[in-house]
Design a protein around this motif. Structure first.
Motif: not given
Length: 328
Positions: A127-137
């Motif tokens: 995909i070209e775009k992520l809906d939500v990017l999380f910083l994991h820890r």
């Protein structure tokens, strides 16, 4: 008794997000070095379609899940069935380093790793775009200025829509939010009938026992006015409260809770899994449980939880049984 929660917006920023999140941490053939098989692809597509058919439209992943295979198998599904992409809210995480060049397991929120990690996520998912990017820890070596510059740049380049955090307390959330240009919209923490310290923190204020609470103090109270959605990982506690669970080496409180869960499942005409989730979802913070399973039946059962509103008596009965004693 039916809950109105399923009709209310969950996310302030993503109002069409489902009440429950499907967690794909075991997709792609498991935590091993085996290549992704055709059966793994069929399984992943079946689970996505089952989730959507039952009103679950949010997909949770991470770059480390099954060593990258979870994202890769979803990317293969998207290639075959691109119509699924627009039906899903896709979130993934970066920040835990399990690569061959890392001598030890570590957290890495350096600017360079965040840049590489996001590009790798998008490539695996096709995909070209992520809906939500999380910083994991949280990374103790994080340099916020350079990380924020990288996040802001990739946000402006339209590589992700929203930023979120995982396993962080209020101070860490505020620190990151004050340095980035986009709003932090979610925080994912361990919360369940088993990991119930988020309740203990609230009910043991001004008591010595409160010092033993592991949940980060004040996190819920920070998130609510900020519009930060709480998501719960391990929300079913690996099925430990299912009356049919085979693990017998557990405490008396766990055994008693299993029995009560079974009784309530009969009373509410639902599954034990739905009762366990309904307990979590009864909290006014509108917590989003993340369901990590490779069993379609478990997803169907989980979806039932959104239709249940536990009575106060039943909610507190579960809490006290789980605690093994009355509330203070």
């Amino acid at each position: 008794m039916t809950s109105n929660n399923g009709k209310l917006p969950i996310h302030k920023h993503i109002p069409h997000a489902s009440r429950i999140v499907y967690g794909g941490m075991h997709l792609g053939g498991g935590w091993n070095k085996n290549p992704i098989s055709k059966d793994d692809e069929i399984q992943a597509q079946d689970l996505l379609e089952t989730a959507l058919a039952n009103g679950i439209n949010t997909l949770d992943l991470a770059d480390i899940y099954t060593f990258g295979k979870a994202e890769e198998v979803i990317g293969r599904v998207f290639k075959k069935a691109p119509h699924l992409i627009d039906k899903l809210i896709i979130q993934s995480k970066l920040g835990i380093k399990l690569t061959h060049d890392a001598k030890v397991k570590q957290y890495d929120l350096s600017a360079s790793w965040a840049e590489k990690g996001l590009d790798a996520i998008l490539k695996r998912l096709r995909i070209e775009k992520l809906d939500v990017l999380f910083l994991h820890r949280p990374d103790p070596l994080m340099e916020i200025e350079s990380l924020a510059t990288t996040l802001n740049k990739n946000y402006e380049h339209d590589k992700f829509e929203y930023l979120a955090l995982s396993n962080m307390h209020a101070g860490q959330m505020a620190y990151i939010q004050s340095n980035v240009s986009m709003p932090v919209i979610a925080n994912q923490l361990e919360m369940s009938l088993l990991a119930s310290d988020f309740v203990e923190d609230a009910i043991t204020v001004n008591m010595d026992i409160n010092s033993q609470v592991g949940f980060p103090r004040g996190t819920i109270e920070y998130c609510l006015p900020q519009g930060i959605q709480l998501q719960a990982w391990a929300s079913l506690a690996q099925g430990i409260f299912d009356p049919n669970h085979t693990n017998t080496e557990v405490t008396r409180e766990i055994i008693d809770t299993r029995l009560l869960v079974g009784e309530l499942a009969e009373n509410y005409n639902t599954s034990p899994s739905a009762i366990v989730l309904a307990w979590l979802m009864r909290h006014p913070a509108m917590i989003q449980p993340v369901i990590g399973t490779t069993t379609p039946k478990r997803l169907v059962e989980a979806a039932e939880a959104g239709k249940i509103l536990l009575s106060r008596d039943d909610w507190y009965h579960l809490l006290e049984t789980r605690r093994g004693r009355e509330v203070p």
